[in-house]
Scaffold this motif. Structure first.
Motif: not given
Length: 83
Positions: A1-11, A15-22
């Motif tokens: 789930a973490d990877w999917a969320y990070a990939i979605l943020a990248g796409i 909100f890349i920085v906030t997603a990965v920071s969270g």
């Protein structure tokens, strides 16, 4: 789930920085809880682990039912705001 969320943020690219920071903050808090002795406390009182498991299962069930009632949709259109 973490990877999917990070990939979605990248796409999405917004909100890349906030997603990965969270994600990092969540993992750090879990490490701190175990380091503070919650792991030892849960191993000493098995009812706490059972309670946490039941609460987690209920939360996942609630999320699943919510997704069945209101399925998520992916939209490629961006909303434009008028200034």
């Amino acid at each position: 789930a973490d990877w999917a969320y990070a990939i979605l943020a990248g796409i999405k690219g917004k909100f890349i920085v906030t997603a990965v920071s969270g994600l990092v903050l969540g993992h750090f808090l879990a490490i701190l809880c175990v380091a503070a002795g919650v792991g030892a406390l849960v191993s000493h009182y098995p009812i706490l682990l059972t309670s946490l498991t039941i609460v987690g299962a209920c939360y996942l069930l609630w999320m699943g039912i919510s997704l069945l009632i209101r399925p998520a949709t992916i939209s490629s259109t961006e909303q434009q705001t008028s200034a």
